[in-house]
Design an enzyme around this catalytic site. Structure first.
Site, short mmCIF file in Angstrom:
data_model
loop_
_atom_site.label_atom_id
_atom_site.label_comp_id
_atom_site.label_asym_id
_atom_site.label_seq_id
_atom_site.Cartn_x
_atom_site.Cartn_y
_atom_site.Cartn_z
N ARG A 1 13.61 -3.09 -8.26
CA ARG A 1 12.19 -2.87 -8.53
C ARG A 1 11.98 -2.80 -10.04
O ARG A 1 12.80 -2.25 -10.77
CB ARG A 1 11.69 -1.56 -7.90
CG ARG A 1 11.98 -1.41 -6.42
CD ARG A 1 11.24 -2.42 -5.57
NE ARG A 1 9.80 -2.28 -5.67
CZ ARG A 1 9.08 -1.40 -4.96
NH1 ARG A 1 9.69 -0.56 -4.13
NH2 ARG A 1 7.77 -1.35 -5.08
N ARG B 1 21.98 15.85 -7.75
CA ARG B 1 21.70 14.42 -7.55
C ARG B 1 21.96 13.66 -8.85
O ARG B 1 21.33 13.93 -9.87
CB ARG B 1 20.26 14.21 -7.09
CG ARG B 1 19.99 14.72 -5.68
CD ARG B 1 18.54 14.50 -5.30
NE ARG B 1 18.25 14.93 -3.95
CZ ARG B 1 18.15 14.12 -2.89
NH1 ARG B 1 18.33 12.81 -3.06
NH2 ARG B 1 17.88 14.59 -1.70
N PRO C 1 0.83 -1.21 0.00
CA PRO C 1 0.00 0.00 0.00
C PRO C 1 0.86 1.26 0.00
O PRO C 1 1.78 1.40 0.81
CB PRO C 1 -0.80 -0.13 1.30
CG PRO C 1 -0.79 -1.60 1.62
CD PRO C 1 0.53 -2.10 1.13
N GLU C 2 0.57 2.15 -0.94
CA GLU C 2 1.30 3.41 -1.03
C GLU C 2 0.36 4.55 -0.62
O GLU C 2 -0.72 4.30 -0.09
CB GLU C 2 1.83 3.60 -2.45
CG GLU C 2 2.77 2.50 -2.92
CD GLU C 2 4.12 2.52 -2.20
OE1 GLU C 2 4.42 3.52 -1.51
OE2 GLU C 2 4.87 1.54 -2.32
N HIS D 1 -4.23 -14.15 10.42
CA HIS D 1 -3.48 -12.93 10.12
C HIS D 1 -4.15 -11.68 10.70
O HIS D 1 -3.72 -10.56 10.39
CB HIS D 1 -3.32 -12.77 8.61
CG HIS D 1 -2.63 -13.93 7.96
ND1 HIS D 1 -1.39 -14.37 8.36
CD2 HIS D 1 -3.02 -14.74 6.94
CE1 HIS D 1 -1.03 -15.41 7.61
NE2 HIS D 1 -2.00 -15.65 6.75
N ARG E 1 1.96 -10.73 6.17
CA ARG E 1 3.42 -10.78 6.20
C ARG E 1 4.03 -10.09 7.42
O ARG E 1 5.24 -10.16 7.63
CB ARG E 1 3.99 -10.19 4.90
CG ARG E 1 3.56 -10.97 3.66
CD ARG E 1 4.34 -10.57 2.44
NE ARG E 1 5.76 -10.93 2.56
CZ ARG E 1 6.66 -10.71 1.61
NH1 ARG E 1 6.29 -10.10 0.49
NH2 ARG E 1 7.91 -11.05 1.78
N LYS F 1 2.88 7.36 4.33
CA LYS F 1 2.13 6.10 4.35
C LYS F 1 1.70 5.71 5.76
O LYS F 1 1.27 4.58 5.99
CB LYS F 1 2.98 4.99 3.73
CG LYS F 1 3.25 5.21 2.24
CD LYS F 1 3.90 4.01 1.59
CE LYS F 1 5.34 3.85 2.01
NZ LYS F 1 6.02 2.74 1.28
#
Length: 290
Positions: A280, A171, A2-3, A98, A126, A58
């Protein structure tokens, strides 16, 4: 995982059902989450009223106040981790393996509640999620170790192309990597970074420090637009995420490039490419993004 959109969808779903209710009981079944749940959490939360639900990055922040004026307000910090969900249930069904944490909430002094009691249940297969308690004053909350390193909120009026341009100077890291770090702007997870960069026409491997002001303007707007659309669509459900009412999100159906490797770009029909950045998956159109 979840973002920001998924967490914001959860927050908005909780608001009408949870704010104004009193915590009648706390059940912690498994304390071994990302960080151990405080053994005194039940006592800290008992009989407090949920006054507000905010979000920072988040993290969900539930402000809980006591009827005892001697007790300072506190904040329950909830992070959904990789597979966590917060569900509002009209009653307490038998917990699954869970289901780690329940708040039994009564109507308290709030008028017009549809049910006398509800259950707010945290599920996390998890166990990378977190439930933490702090009594830091609101003015000092930003100094909490989990919040102090977070970048600006993408919907903050101060976040614009000028901000992005200023904070990416020097950067050399790829712009997608910089977005994912959360150090400049929070909440732009893997799906939303790929989609934002597509909308801005920027190749994800471009060094952040090489972006012109004009390209930063486009990217800042693309980040806001992408996240706003994702929130409107209920977030993205790739595996585990559901909102507080159990509904799945549908933003993944709107994606231009994410998880579309080899398929034609929705704009120019060039096959979408997939690469790996920082372990990713990254998706982009080699024609539309440069």
């Amino acid at each position: 995982m979840p973002e920001l959109p998924e967490v914001e969808v959860t927050r908005r779903g909780l608001l009408p059902h949870v704010v104004g209710r009193r915590i009648a009981a706390v059940t912690v079944r498994h304390r071994g989450l990302r960080w151990p749940v405080d053994p005194g959490l039940e006592a800290c939360l008992a009989h407090r009223l949920v006054r507000r639900i905010e979000r920072r990055g988040k993290y969900l922040l539930l402000e809980c106040i006591s009827a005892d004026a001697a007790q300072p307000p506190g904040w329950l910090l909830v992070h959904l981790g990789m597979t966590g969900t917060l569900r509002v249930l009209p009653e307490a069904p038998p917990p699954g393996m869970h289901d780690h944490f329940d708040l039994l909430l009564d109507a308290g002094p709030a008028p017009g509640m549809l049910a006398d009691t509800i259950v707010l249940r945290f599920r996390d297969p998890r166990r990378f999620g977190a439930i933490l308690w702090t009594t830091l004053p609101e003015a000092e909350l930003a100094s909490h170790p989990l919040l102090s390193t977070l970048g600006i909120e993408p919907f903050d009026p101060a976040f614009d192309g000028a901000w992005l341009h200023r904070h990416t100077r020097g950067r050399s890291a790829a712009i997608k990597t910089v977005l994912l770090s959360g150090a400049i702007v929070v909440g732009v997870g893997n799906i939303y970074a790929s989609e934002s960069l597509f909308r801005a026409g920027i190749r994800p491997t471009t060094a952040a420090g090489r972006l012109s002001r004009a390209r930063c303007d486009r990217l800042a707007q693309a980040v806001r637009d992408t996240l706003a659309q994702a929130i409107e669509r209920g977030g993205s459900t790739l595996r585990d995420f559901v909102g507080s009412d159990g509904a799945s999100g549908y933003f993944q159906l709107d994606c231009f490039v994410y998880d579309r490797a080899g398929l034609p770009c929705r704009v120019c029909a060039t096959p979408v490419r997939q690469i790996v950045q920082g372990q990713r998956s990254t998706f982009y159109c080699p024609k539309c993004q440069h």
